[in-house]
Scaffold this motif. Structure first.
Motif, PDB file in Angstrom:
ATOM      1  N   ILE A   7       0.838  -1.210   0.000  1.00 54.24           N
ATOM      2  CA  ILE A   7       0.000   0.000   0.000  1.00 54.24           C
ATOM      3  C   ILE A   7       0.868   1.253   0.000  1.00 54.24           C
ATOM      4  O   ILE A   7       0.621   2.192  -0.753  1.00 54.24           O
ATOM      5  N   SER A   8       1.894   1.285   0.823  1.00 51.16           N
ATOM      6  CA  SER A   8       2.771   2.458   0.877  1.00 51.16           C
ATOM      7  C   SER A   8       3.515   2.637  -0.448  1.00 51.16           C
ATOM      8  O   SER A   8       3.765   3.767  -0.880  1.00 51.16           O
ATOM      9  N   ARG A   9       3.865   1.527  -1.111  1.00 52.00           N
ATOM     10  CA  ARG A   9       4.530   1.603  -2.415  1.00 52.00           C
ATOM     11  C   ARG A   9       3.583   2.200  -3.453  1.00 52.00           C
ATOM     12  O   ARG A   9       3.976   3.100  -4.218  1.00 52.00           O
ATOM     13  N   ILE A  10       2.343   1.736  -3.473  1.00 53.21           N
ATOM     14  CA  ILE A  10       1.357   2.255  -4.416  1.00 53.21           C
ATOM     15  C   ILE A  10       1.103   3.739  -4.159  1.00 53.21           C
ATOM     16  O   ILE A  10       1.013   4.545  -5.103  1.00 53.21           O
ATOM     17  N   GLU A  11       0.992   4.119  -2.878  1.00 51.52           N
ATOM     18  CA  GLU A  11       0.765   5.527  -2.551  1.00 51.52           C
ATOM     19  C   GLU A  11       1.930   6.391  -3.004  1.00 51.52           C
ATOM     20  O   GLU A  11       1.731   7.490  -3.534  1.00 51.52           O
ATOM     21  N   ARG A  12       3.150   5.879  -2.802  1.00 47.61           N
ATOM     22  CA  ARG A  12       4.351   6.627  -3.218  1.00 47.61           C
ATOM     23  C   ARG A  12       4.363   6.823  -4.739  1.00 47.61           C
ATOM     24  O   ARG A  12       4.658   7.914  -5.248  1.00 47.61           O
ATOM     25  N   LEU A  13       4.027   5.770  -5.476  1.00 43.96           N
ATOM     26  CA  LEU A  13       4.024   5.841  -6.933  1.00 43.96           C
ATOM     27  C   LEU A  13       2.897   6.744  -7.437  1.00 43.96           C
ATOM     28  O   LEU A  13       3.073   7.488  -8.410  1.00 43.96           O
ATOM     29  N   ARG A  14       1.740   6.693  -6.755  1.00 41.82           N
ATOM     30  CA  ARG A  14       0.617   7.541  -7.157  1.00 41.82           C
ATOM     31  C   ARG A  14       0.962   9.017  -6.966  1.00 41.82           C
ATOM     32  O   ARG A  14       0.649   9.865  -7.813  1.00 41.82           O
ATOM     33  N   THR A  54      -4.416   3.445  -9.473  1.00 40.62           N
ATOM     34  CA  THR A  54      -5.751   3.796  -9.016  1.00 40.62           C
ATOM     35  C   THR A  54      -6.744   2.722  -9.471  1.00 40.62           C
ATOM     36  O   THR A  54      -6.686   2.277 -10.619  1.00 40.62           O
ATOM     37  N   ALA A  55      -7.639   2.302  -8.582  1.00 39.07           N
ATOM     38  CA  ALA A  55      -8.686   1.311  -8.914  1.00 39.07           C
ATOM     39  C   ALA A  55      -8.099   0.080  -9.579  1.00 39.07           C
ATOM     40  O   ALA A  55      -8.444  -0.287 -10.691  1.00 39.07           O
ATOM     41  N   LEU A  56      -7.164  -0.579  -8.880  1.00 38.82           N
ATOM     42  CA  LEU A  56      -6.479  -1.744  -9.444  1.00 38.82           C
ATOM     43  C   LEU A  56      -7.418  -2.906  -9.739  1.00 38.82           C
ATOM     44  O   LEU A  56      -7.109  -3.774 -10.557  1.00 38.82           O
ATOM     45  N   ASN A  57      -8.565  -2.926  -9.065  1.00 34.59           N
ATOM     46  CA  ASN A  57      -9.493  -4.060  -9.267  1.00 34.59           C
ATOM     47  C   ASN A  57     -10.098  -4.101 -10.669  1.00 34.59           C
ATOM     48  O   ASN A  57     -10.686  -5.099 -11.072  1.00 34.59           O
ATOM     49  N   LYS A  58      -9.940  -3.035 -11.441  1.00 37.04           N
ATOM     50  CA  LYS A  58     -10.503  -3.039 -12.802  1.00 37.04           C
ATOM     51  C   LYS A  58      -9.582  -3.755 -13.787  1.00 37.04           C
ATOM     52  O   LYS A  58      -9.966  -4.028 -14.929  1.00 37.04           O
ATOM     53  N   TYR A  59      -8.359  -4.060 -13.352  1.00 37.64           N
ATOM     54  CA  TYR A  59      -7.396  -4.701 -14.245  1.00 37.64           C
ATOM     55  C   TYR A  59      -7.447  -6.217 -14.129  1.00 37.64           C
ATOM     56  O   TYR A  59      -7.891  -6.782 -13.136  1.00 37.64           O
ATOM     57  N   ALA A  65      -0.126  -8.119 -12.216  1.00 36.90           N
ATOM     58  CA  ALA A  65       1.224  -8.661 -12.014  1.00 36.90           C
ATOM     59  C   ALA A  65       2.273  -7.601 -12.315  1.00 36.90           C
ATOM     60  O   ALA A  65       3.290  -7.495 -11.615  1.00 36.90           O
ATOM     61  N   LEU A  66       2.021  -6.787 -13.363  1.00 36.49           N
ATOM     62  CA  LEU A  66       2.939  -5.691 -13.682  1.00 36.49           C
ATOM     63  C   LEU A  66       3.008  -4.696 -12.535  1.00 36.49           C
ATOM     64  O   LEU A  66       4.102  -4.356 -12.051  1.00 36.49           O
ATOM     65  N   VAL A  67       1.844  -4.230 -12.075  1.00 35.80           N
ATOM     66  CA  VAL A  67       1.800  -3.226 -11.012  1.00 35.80           C
ATOM     67  C   VAL A  67       2.453  -3.752  -9.730  1.00 35.80           C
ATOM     68  O   VAL A  67       3.156  -3.016  -9.027  1.00 35.80           O
ATOM     69  N   ASP A  68       2.250  -5.039  -9.436  1.00 32.48           N
ATOM     70  CA  ASP A  68       2.852  -5.639  -8.245  1.00 32.48           C
ATOM     71  C   ASP A  68       4.373  -5.588  -8.276  1.00 32.48           C
ATOM     72  O   ASP A  68       5.036  -5.680  -7.238  1.00 32.48           O
ATOM     73  N   ASN A  69       4.942  -5.467  -9.477  1.00 29.76           N
ATOM     74  CA  ASN A  69       6.400  -5.483  -9.616  1.00 29.76           C
ATOM     75  C   ASN A  69       7.002  -4.117  -9.905  1.00 29.76           C
ATOM     76  O   ASN A  69       8.206  -3.998 -10.100  1.00 29.76           O
TER      77      ASN A  69
END
Length: 610
Positions: A7-14, A54-59, A65-69
């Motif tokens: 979550i902190s990684r996603i927030e940082r990237l966002r 944002t809204a990763l559940n739509k993918y 898998a890309l976003v996770d890496n």
């Protein structure tokens, strides 16, 4: 990585994405090692990059898998969408990112190659295009069709049919030249200019309508007949029949003399099936279908566009007209890019009616049919894999399987091949080869290969970045017992079994870790998978073993020595293991080799003293 870290990684990237500009550009997604894993372009960088976080559940699975890496990203701003497309293409070629569509040249469709590396160029079949001075035409549906085309063009222009041997300076006129079926380059009486003019005519035909050669052959046949040269007339008649049969194989789907490509797709179950239909004069000259898996509906346009770009970057000839489905956007930018690739005007249409619309419907039908066929095949593969894993007493269906096989001749030219099956199908991009070190100890060689394979994993070599669900060794309990300590030493947790063969060298049974042998005699589907796995590994190992042996033997040129033929050459290599050791061998050492006489030994020593 735990959930809070993610979550902190996603927030940082966002947060970083929100600082981007609103202009066009290219973005490079990177993993935690700084390696580029995806390259994309965008009309508006900020909007596109932010959408990943944002809204990763739509993918679907692929994008998740890309976003996770993704650990970081870079961007490059440009002035126009066209500049972004060009830059994206160059960066994909440079980095070969894991999550981009990366098509390969060697899809199994052959090319016709004009070999220009010799004084008198000639046509031959090529499995793929290479970066050379040669010229390529195609691809074609099969090698047989490509050979038919070469044959017909050669007959039409009296080109040599002897695969380039006429470039040798022997000045011996061949039979075809004597009877007027060939210009007779081998005679030495044909100038480079005269021959070049014929080749130019042939390449003009291959670059445009291949069936123009039918008219040329008909004219030559009539001229020969008028001159009462009935043998030559029959020669051209047979060549013309060959072209007619070839034309009959092409499916006529357009009522007009249309030459173009039509591209359409079929999407279901998170899988995109794309088909490209190439037409020459209203007949299909080439058809290619491809699956893109693990995507959702919102990603269709992006994936389809990327596939089209990668496909045409590989092609020798890009048609003047390309028909695309309604979903496509930015066709002007795409047309501009394809025009740049083709070095001439390329027009992209989204037809609403007429022949173009019919062609797209045909491409869509083929996409659906291809997807259904591949799904049925995948179900069959999965059933065979599932039954095999049951027979191997596994609690899961192995998604990834590695198999190892050692190949050598009396310890010489030894290799251990590693093949990988994913979801029951070979994944040749993951195949690896290990040179063996021990002379006649297959157990030790297999153990060494597996040690090197997993040491690469420990060293974070990305080409070995996974642990298989199942390791299979070619052999029995001896091979298993040699490999198990290596896996324990490196803390690799994976199931391991052996595959044994009967006295007729047929796959016979599964050997478990405890030495129990499970016969496969009455297990049809499990037997099919085991045989497929074992045969593929054996084929890969043997092919590379033969390459290694051939390279070693050829580099030594032992057959140049008086009295040394292929048999003695092989025996010498098997005994000494290298040309260098043969060069240093004493008279007495050479005589220890089976079949080497005193005269042979003298000749070998004398040869290397020169």
């Amino acid at each position: 990585m735990n959930n809070s870290d993610s979550i902190s990684r996603i927030e940082r990237l966002r947060e970083k994405a929100n600082t981007l500009s609103g202009g066009a550009g290219v973005y490079l997604m990177k993993n935690d090692k700084g390696k580029v894993i995806y390259v994309g372009k965008a009309k508006v960088l900020k909007n596109r990059v932010t959408s990943y976080f944002t809204a990763l559940n739509k993918y679907a699975t692929k994008t998740i898998a890309l976003v996770d890496n993704i650990d970081n990203f870079d961007t490059i701003t440009v002035h126009t969408e066209f500049e972004a497309l060009l830059l994206e293409s160059n960066l994909i070629k440079k980095y070969k990112p894991k999550y981009n569509i990366l098509l390969k040249d060697d899809k199994g469709y052959p090319f016709i190659k004009l070999n220009k590396k010799v004084k008198f160029p000639y046509f031959e079949i090529a499995a793929k295009r290479e970066n050379s001075k040669s010229e390529y035409f195609g691809p074609f549906q099969s090698r047989h069709i490509a050979y038919q085309i070469i044959d017909a063009v050669s007959k039409a222009f009296l080109l040599p049919e002897c695969k380039g041997s006429f470039n040798k300076k022997n000045n011996k006129t061949c039979l075809n030249a004597h009877i007027g079926r060939c210009i007779g380059v081998c005679s030495g009486n044909v100038s480079v200019k005269e021959y070049g003019e014929l080749i130019k005519k042939a390449t003009d035909v291959l670059s445009g309508n291949i069936f123009d050669v039918s008219k040329i052959l008909e004219d030559k046949m009539l001229i020969a007949s008028d001159n009462l040269d009935f043998e030559r007339a029959a020669y051209y008649r047979d060549a013309r029949k060959s072209m007619a049969k070839l034309k009959e194989k092409q499916h006529i789907i357009a009522n007009i003399n249309l030459s173009c490509d039509a591209i359409d797709y079929y999407f279901t179950d998170n899988t995109l099936s794309v088909t490209i239909i190439s037409l020459k004069n209203g007949a299909i000259s080439f058809k290619y279908s491809h699956l893109i898996e693990n995507i959702v509906n919102d990603e269709i346009y992006e994936q389809l566009e990327e596939y089209i770009l990668r496909y045409y970057e590989m092609q020798v000839l890009i048609p003047k007209t390309i028909y695309l489905p309604q979903i496509m956007e930015d066709t002007d930018v795409l047309a501009e890019y394809l025009t740049t690739l083709a070095e001439r005007k390329v027009t992209v249409h989204i037809p609403q009616k007429g022949e173009g619309k019919k062609l797209l419907s045909f491409a869509k039908e083929n996409s659906k049919e291809f997807l259904l066929l591949e799904q049925n095949k995948a179900q069959k593969d999965l059933r065979e894999l599932s039954d095999f894993c049951d027979m191997a007493k596994m609690n899961i269906i192995a998604k990834t399987i590695e198999m190892y096989d050692v190949s050598h001749i009396s310890g010489a030219f030894g290799v251990c091949g590693m093949v990988v099956f994913v979801d029951g199908k070979p994944d040749k991009s993951k195949y690896r080869l290990f040179n063996t070190k021990s002379i006649n100890d297959d157990y030790q060689n297999m153990a060494d290969a597996i040690r090197r394979r997993f040491l690469n994993l420990k060293a974070e070599n990305e080409s070995f970045d996974f642990i298989p669900d199942l390791i299979v060794v070619d052999g029995g309990i001896g091979q298993i017992n040699a490999v198990k300590p290596v896996l324990e030493e490196l803390s690799i947790k994976a199931n391991i079994i052996g595959l044994k063969k009967d006295n007729k060298h047929r796959t016979d049974g599964i050997v478990l870790e405890n030495g129990v042998v499970i016969p496969l005699k009455n297990a049809d589907t499990a037997m099919k998978f085991a045989t497929k796995l074992q045969n593929e590994c054996h084929r890969f190992s043997i092919a590379n073993h033969n390459k290694k042996m051939s390279k070693t033997v050829q580099s030594g040129s032992l057959t140049k020595i008086n009295g040394i033929g292929k048999t003695k050459e092989t025996k010498l290599i098997n005994y000494f293991k290298s040309i260098a050791k043969i060069k240093k061998a004493t008279y007495e050492e050479l005589l220890k080799v089976d079949g080497i006489s005193k005269i042979d030994a003298d000749n070998i020593i004398a040869y290397y003293k020169q």
